[in-house]
Design an enzyme around this catalytic site. Structure first.
Site, short mmCIF file in Angstrom:
data_model
loop_
_atom_site.label_atom_id
_atom_site.label_comp_id
_atom_site.label_asym_id
_atom_site.label_seq_id
_atom_site.Cartn_x
_atom_site.Cartn_y
_atom_site.Cartn_z
N GLY A 27 0.84 -1.18 0.00
CA GLY A 27 0.00 0.00 0.00
C GLY A 27 0.88 1.23 0.00
N TYR A 28 0.26 2.38 -0.19
CA TYR A 28 1.00 3.64 -0.31
C TYR A 28 0.54 4.63 0.74
CZ TYR A 28 2.95 1.73 -4.49
OH TYR A 28 3.64 0.92 -5.35
#
Length: 154
Positions: A27-28
């Site tokens: 994820g970011y």
């Protein structure tokens, strides 16, 4: 400095040559045109990675990656923007290089992308027969973009 080329894969014949495979979820925390901050869980290991924007060809950029404890990676994942990357990465030796071939799951199901990391932009490498075409400079194929704009929405 990371030097990487990215290609679409036309079939899964590479699997016969793969010497290893790992499940990856990422994820970011931050993702924009200038930088990304990524949390990755690869197998049973966690990583935090910061990347700069790519050069004009999409081949080179600054990358800083550090291992983090698995439980910390799981906690950091809770801070991520909506959208996740879920993929299986296969490692395939071709000539003097190791290709990383990502078979995507979830909203990017059906997409298979191969990457090769190089020591220099001028390094010569063998192109496997299972490669379809290069997409190095196409931002649609950046993992950060696929997390927020999966290929199923194109």
């Amino acid at each position: 400095m990371e030097i990487e080329r990215k290609f679409l894969v036309k079939d899964h014949s590479f699997m016969e040559e793969a010497f290893d495979a790992k499940h990856i979820v990422q994820g970011y925390i931050c993702s924009d045109a200038e930088r990304s901050v990524r949390v990755r869980i690869r197998g049973e290991k966690g990583f935090l990675t910061i990347k700069s924007a790519s050069d004009e060809r999409g081949w080179s950029r600054y990358e800083f990656e550090q291992p983090v404890a698995l439980n910390e990676a799981r906690e950091l994942m809770k801070l991520c923007l909506p959208g996740r990357i879920d993929k299986t990465r296969y490692y395939v030796k071709v000539g003097n290089n190791t290709w990383e071939v990502d078979v995507f799951h979830g909203e990017n199901e059906g997409l298979t992308v191969a990457e090769i990391e190089l020591d220099s932009e001028s390094e010569v490498f063998e192109l496997p027969q299972w490669i379809e075409k290069e997409v190095s400079g196409d931002p649609r194929y950046y993992n950060s973009m696929l997390a927020s704009h999966p290929c199923s929405t194109w």
